[in-house]
Write a protein that holds these residues in place. Structure first.
Motif, PDB file in Angstrom:
ATOM      1  N   GLY A 135       0.799  -1.226   0.000  1.00 13.96           N
ATOM      2  CA  GLY A 135       0.000   0.000   0.000  1.00 13.96           C
ATOM      3  C   GLY A 135       0.824   1.264   0.000  1.00 13.96           C
ATOM      4  N   ASP A 136       2.118   1.181   0.331  1.00 10.44           N
ATOM      5  CA  ASP A 136       2.975   2.373   0.294  1.00 10.44           C
ATOM      6  C   ASP A 136       3.167   2.841  -1.147  1.00 10.44           C
ATOM      7  OD1 ASP A 136       3.251   2.251   3.015  1.00 10.44           O
ATOM      8  OD2 ASP A 136       5.296   1.449   3.001  1.00 10.44           O
ATOM      9  N   ILE A 137       3.411   4.128  -1.299  1.00 13.62           N
ATOM     10  CA  ILE A 137       3.653   4.718  -2.625  1.00 13.62           C
ATOM     11  C   ILE A 137       5.148   4.730  -2.902  1.00 13.62           C
ATOM     12  CG2 ILE A 137       3.454   6.797  -4.042  1.00 13.62           C
ATOM     13  CD1 ILE A 137       0.988   7.548  -2.387  1.00 13.62           C
ATOM     14  N   LEU A 138       5.533   4.196  -4.045  1.00 13.36           N
ATOM     15  CA  LEU A 138       6.915   4.252  -4.500  1.00 13.36           C
ATOM     16  C   LEU A 138       7.030   5.304  -5.595  1.00 13.36           C
ATOM     17  CD1 LEU A 138       7.733   0.426  -4.880  1.00 13.36           C
ATOM     18  CD2 LEU A 138       7.799   1.834  -2.810  1.00 13.36           C
ATOM     19  N   PHE A 140       9.775   7.462  -8.304  1.00 10.10           N
ATOM     20  CA  PHE A 140      11.052   7.248  -8.979  1.00 10.10           C
ATOM     21  C   PHE A 140      11.529   8.518  -9.692  1.00 10.10           C
ATOM     22  CE2 PHE A 140       8.843   3.231  -8.666  1.00 10.10           C
ATOM     23  CZ  PHE A 140       9.824   2.335  -8.259  1.00 10.10           C
ATOM     24  N   ASP A 141      12.853   8.658  -9.739  1.00 11.26           N
ATOM     25  CA  ASP A 141      13.560   9.695 -10.476  1.00 11.26           C
ATOM     26  C   ASP A 141      13.529  11.047  -9.765  1.00 11.26           C
ATOM     27  OD1 ASP A 141      14.246   7.859 -12.466  1.00 11.26           O
ATOM     28  OD2 ASP A 141      12.384   8.238 -13.564  1.00 11.26           O
ATOM     29  N   LYS A 142      14.429  11.923 -10.185  1.00  8.36           N
ATOM     30  CA  LYS A 142      14.520  13.296  -9.686  1.00  8.36           C
ATOM     31  C   LYS A 142      14.607  14.228 -10.893  1.00  8.36           C
ATOM     32  CE  LYS A 142      16.772  12.276  -5.266  1.00  8.36           C
ATOM     33  NZ  LYS A 142      17.950  12.540  -4.399  1.00  8.36           N
ATOM     34  N   PRO A 143      13.597  15.081 -11.128  1.00 11.23           N
ATOM     35  CA  PRO A 143      12.337  15.144 -10.380  1.00 11.23           C
ATOM     36  C   PRO A 143      11.489  13.888 -10.609  1.00 11.23           C
ATOM     37  CG  PRO A 143      12.182  16.473 -12.350  1.00 11.23           C
ATOM     38  CD  PRO A 143      13.620  16.043 -12.260  1.00 11.23           C
ATOM     39  N   VAL A 144      10.591  13.652  -9.681  1.00 10.91           N
ATOM     40  CA  VAL A 144       9.744  12.454  -9.746  1.00 10.91           C
ATOM     41  C   VAL A 144       8.891  12.477 -11.007  1.00 10.91           C
ATOM     42  CG1 VAL A 144       7.816  11.248  -8.646  1.00 10.91           C
ATOM     43  CG2 VAL A 144       9.690  12.148  -7.249  1.00 10.91           C
ATOM     44  N   ASP A 145       8.928  11.382 -11.757  1.00 11.94           N
ATOM     45  CA  ASP A 145       8.083  11.305 -12.956  1.00 11.94           C
ATOM     46  C   ASP A 145       7.346   9.970 -13.061  1.00 11.94           C
ATOM     47  OD1 ASP A 145      10.048   9.514 -13.712  1.00 11.94           O
ATOM     48  OD2 ASP A 145      10.855  10.744 -15.323  1.00 11.94           O
ATOM     49  N   HIS A 146       7.423   9.156 -12.005  1.00  9.35           N
ATOM     50  CA  HIS A 146       6.712   7.872 -12.040  1.00  9.35           C
ATOM     51  C   HIS A 146       6.411   7.432 -10.612  1.00  9.35           C
ATOM     52  CE1 HIS A 146       5.263   4.113 -13.565  1.00  9.35           C
ATOM     53  NE2 HIS A 146       6.173   3.401 -12.932  1.00  9.35           N
ATOM     54  N   VAL A 147       5.217   6.864 -10.414  1.00 19.69           N
ATOM     55  CA  VAL A 147       4.818   6.335  -9.111  1.00 19.69           C
ATOM     56  C   VAL A 147       4.166   4.975  -9.284  1.00 19.69           C
ATOM     57  CG1 VAL A 147       4.563   8.492  -7.816  1.00 19.69           C
ATOM     58  CG2 VAL A 147       2.679   7.687  -9.261  1.00 19.69           C
ATOM     59  N   ALA A 148       4.180   4.211  -8.195  1.00 17.25           N
ATOM     60  CA  ALA A 148       3.567   2.885  -8.187  1.00 17.25           C
ATOM     61  C   ALA A 148       3.122   2.577  -6.762  1.00 17.25           C
ATOM     62  CB  ALA A 148       4.561   1.843  -8.677  1.00 17.25           C
ATOM     63  N   ILE A 149       2.396   1.488  -6.592  1.00 19.90           N
ATOM     64  CA  ILE A 149       1.942   1.038  -5.275  1.00 19.90           C
ATOM     65  C   ILE A 149       2.672  -0.251  -4.937  1.00 19.90           C
ATOM     66  CG2 ILE A 149      -0.024   0.151  -3.960  1.00 19.90           C
ATOM     67  CD1 ILE A 149      -1.800   2.060  -5.556  1.00 19.90           C
ATOM     68  N   TYR A 150       3.303  -0.267  -3.779  1.00 20.16           N
ATOM     69  CA  TYR A 150       4.091  -1.428  -3.366  1.00 20.16           C
ATOM     70  C   TYR A 150       3.178  -2.574  -2.950  1.00 20.16           C
ATOM     71  CZ  TYR A 150       7.930  -4.047  -1.227  1.00 20.16           C
ATOM     72  OH  TYR A 150       8.867  -5.004  -0.924  1.00 20.16           O
ATOM     73  N   LEU A 151       3.532  -3.794  -3.370  1.00 18.31           N
ATOM     74  CA  LEU A 151       2.756  -4.987  -3.051  1.00 18.31           C
ATOM     75  C   LEU A 151       3.429  -5.855  -1.998  1.00 18.31           C
ATOM     76  CD1 LEU A 151       1.683  -6.214  -6.620  1.00 18.31           C
ATOM     77  CD2 LEU A 151       0.533  -4.595  -5.118  1.00 18.31           C
ATOM     78  N   GLY A 152       4.705  -5.601  -1.738  1.00 20.65           N
ATOM     79  CA  GLY A 152       5.495  -6.492  -0.893  1.00 20.65           C
ATOM     80  C   GLY A 152       6.326  -7.420  -1.753  1.00 20.65           C
ATOM     81  N   LYS A 174      15.926   1.393  -7.298  1.00 19.83           N
ATOM     82  CA  LYS A 174      15.691   1.950  -5.972  1.00 19.83           C
ATOM     83  C   LYS A 174      14.787   3.172  -6.062  1.00 19.83           C
ATOM     84  CE  LYS A 174      18.078   3.797  -1.914  1.00 19.83           C
ATOM     85  NZ  LYS A 174      19.405   4.142  -1.330  1.00 19.83           N
ATOM     86  N   PRO A 175      13.665   3.201  -5.344  1.00 27.87           N
ATOM     87  CA  PRO A 175      12.802   4.390  -5.373  1.00 27.87           C
ATOM     88  C   PRO A 175      13.524   5.598  -4.784  1.00 27.87           C
ATOM     89  CG  PRO A 175      11.664   2.489  -4.418  1.00 27.87           C
ATOM     90  CD  PRO A 175      13.106   2.131  -4.485  1.00 27.87           C
ATOM     91  N   THR A 176      13.212   6.754  -5.310  1.00 27.55           N
ATOM     92  CA  THR A 176      13.769   7.989  -4.742  1.00 27.55           C
ATOM     93  C   THR A 176      12.953   8.457  -3.550  1.00 27.55           C
ATOM     94  OG1 THR A 176      12.506   9.229  -6.391  1.00 27.55           O
ATOM     95  CG2 THR A 176      14.829   8.771  -6.883  1.00 27.55           C
ATOM     96  N   HIS A 177      11.689   8.053  -3.488  1.00 24.79           N
ATOM     97  CA  HIS A 177      10.823   8.380  -2.362  1.00 24.79           C
ATOM     98  C   HIS A 177       9.916   7.179  -2.076  1.00 24.79           C
ATOM     99  CE1 HIS A 177      11.719  12.177  -4.426  1.00 24.79           C
ATOM    100  NE2 HIS A 177      11.545  12.798  -3.273  1.00 24.79           N
ATOM    101  N   ILE A 178       9.668   6.924  -0.796  1.00 29.04           N
ATOM    102  CA  ILE A 178       8.670   5.941  -0.384  1.00 29.04           C
ATOM    103  C   ILE A 178       7.791   6.631   0.650  1.00 29.04           C
ATOM    104  CG2 ILE A 178       8.223   3.664   0.619  1.00 29.04           C
ATOM    105  CD1 ILE A 178      11.082   2.886  -0.135  1.00 29.04           C
ATOM    106  N   ARG A 179       6.493   6.649   0.408  1.00 31.31           N
ATOM    107  CA  ARG A 179       5.574   7.381   1.285  1.00 31.31           C
ATOM    108  C   ARG A 179       4.473   6.459   1.807  1.00 31.31           C
ATOM    109  NH1 ARG A 179       7.983  12.164   2.467  1.00 31.31           N
ATOM    110  NH2 ARG A 179       5.925  12.880   3.173  1.00 31.31           N
ATOM    111  N   ARG A 180       4.167   6.617   3.096  1.00 33.26           N
ATOM    112  CA  ARG A 180       3.113   5.807   3.731  1.00 33.26           C
ATOM    113  C   ARG A 180       1.926   6.693   4.053  1.00 33.26           C
ATOM    114  NH1 ARG A 180       5.577   2.174   7.748  1.00 33.26           N
ATOM    115  NH2 ARG A 180       5.937   1.051   5.793  1.00 33.26           N
ATOM    116  N   VAL A 181       0.823   6.473   3.346  1.00 34.71           N
ATOM    117  CA  VAL A 181      -0.407   7.221   3.570  1.00 34.71           C
ATOM    118  C   VAL A 181      -1.267   6.532   4.627  1.00 34.71           C
ATOM    119  CG1 VAL A 181      -2.531   8.044   2.470  1.00 34.71           C
ATOM    120  CG2 VAL A 181      -0.354   8.171   1.244  1.00 34.71           C
ATOM    121  N   ILE A 182      -1.227   5.193   4.670  1.00 30.73           N
ATOM    122  CA  ILE A 182      -1.995   4.426   5.642  1.00 30.73           C
ATOM    123  C   ILE A 182      -1.176   4.308   6.920  1.00 30.73           C
ATOM    124  CG2 ILE A 182      -3.180   2.260   6.108  1.00 30.73           C
ATOM    125  CD1 ILE A 182      -4.362   3.869   3.825  1.00 30.73           C
ATOM    126  N   SER A 183      -1.628   4.963   7.976  1.00 29.27           N
ATOM    127  CA  SER A 183      -0.882   5.000   9.231  1.00 29.27           C
ATOM    128  C   SER A 183      -1.071   3.718  10.031  1.00 29.27           C
ATOM    129  CB  SER A 183      -1.335   6.189  10.075  1.00 29.27           C
ATOM    130  OG  SER A 183      -2.662   5.983  10.536  1.00 29.27           O
TER     131      SER A 183
END
Length: 335
Positions: A135-138, A140-152, A174-183
């Motif tokens: 469920g985390d958001i992955l 990619f790149d700088k600046p960010v130009d692609h996102v995906a949802i992590y499945l494990g 390797k993702p440049t950012h990983i974000r957790r929206v679900i706390s």
């Protein structure tokens, strides 16, 4: 992944204009100059969403109480096979990478910004892929130009590129950012909600002998609420009388006030199916918001505003008696 050609140019222009606070250019070249439309959900104005996300520290614009990361994964998987179409948020036509992420979360009542670089600021940062959860958001790149949802297990679901489609793939870099929206609190709330659902539903047989048992099962399945809980509420509210009217004007099996029924999309509260669907929708909403069965029931009886005002079950005699009545009726049904 970097998009090439006209698609890549338009994407980069949109990113830069969003960063500068200018009106974003849509794929057909139109702008929203002179207007600020505060819409929500899929298709929301990206500049407004970005400003609000920044003002709230990158937190999601709508709470996801009672939603788990696995729920996000399941929501995203519904779009497997959808064609990649840059700039599209309509799954009937196609989705781009950030539209897929936004749509999956929106299906669970969580609003995210439209663009990938904005989504890379949502929620809270995760230190590494090893610490990531489904469920985390992955991003990619700088600046960010692609996102995906992590499945494990080093896999993600994404809308990769033009000519491709929504699919499951390995996390290829390797993702440049990983974000957790679900706390963590949301995850716990989801577990608590699951606890009030039956472990399995054996058709309407799980409510054999209960009036409108098949309708309780149907509505419970649709909204993720225990059919036995719905039946217990109806028992206390109306004694299963679809024509019941209270002294204050609540109507039908689930005793919905006219204004409440309208807000739930119930056109005729005296129609058993409509009433039960409306009651299920309201209970599901209360469970997500208050993360507690007693508080969800109190909100059903006295309104969510009263529960918030008193920080618990309101000190109203009717509500104080109502909550244990429903819980006892639920226990009598084996819930």
């Amino acid at each position: 992944m970097t998009m090439m050609g006209v698609t890549g140019v338009l994407s980069r222009i949109q990113q830069l204009q969003g960063q500068l606070g200018l009106d974003p250019v849509s794929p057909d070249g139109a702008t929203s100059a002179g207007t600020v439309t505060m819409r929500t959900g899929v298709g929301a104005d990206p500049t407004f969403a970005s400003l609000l996300a920044d003002a709230t520290g990158g937190r999601p614009l709508t709470s996801g109480g009672g939603v788990s990361g696995d729920d996000v994964v399941s929501a995203a998987k519904k779009y497997l096979g959808t064609p990649y179409v840059f700039g599209s948020t309509d799954p009937g036509k196609g989705l781009d990478c950030s539209a897929l992420v936004q749509r999956a979360y929106a299906d669970l009542g969580i609003q995210l910004p439209r663009n990938s670089w904005q989504q890379a600021k949502a929620g809270q940062p995760v230190a590494s892929l090893a610490a990531a959860r489904p469920g985390d958001i992955l991003a990619f790149d700088k600046p960010v130009d692609h996102v995906a949802i992590y499945l494990g297990n080093n896999q993600m679901i994404a809308a990769p590129k033009p000519g491709d489609h929504v699919k499951i793939q390995k996390v290829y870099e390797k993702p440049t950012h990983i974000r957790r929206v679900i706390s963590d609190a949301d995850q716990v709330a989801a577990q608590n909600m699951a606890a009030v659902r039956p472990a399995a539903l054996n058709g309407s047989g799980s409510l054999a002998g209960v009036p409108y048992g098949d309708l309780f099962v149907k509505a419970g399945t649709k909204y993720g609420v225990s059919p036995k809980l719905l039946a217990a509420v109806a028992k206390v509210e109306s004694g299963y009388d679809p024509r019941a009217v209270s002294k204050v004007g609540a109507r039908g099996l689930m005793q919905l006030m006219p204004s409440t029924a309208k807000g739930l999309g119930v056109e005729n509260a005296f129609d058993p199916e409509q009433a039960i669907l409306g009651g299920a929708k309201l209970l599901a909403r209360n469970l997500r918001e208050f993360k507690s069965l007693p508080l969800a029931l109190a909100a059903y009886n006295a309104g969510g505003g009263a529960v918030k005002k008193y920080g618990g079950i309101p000190p109203y005699a009717e509500t104080q008696a109502y909550v244990p009545k429903v819980q006892n009726a639920l226990a009598a049904l084996g819930g």
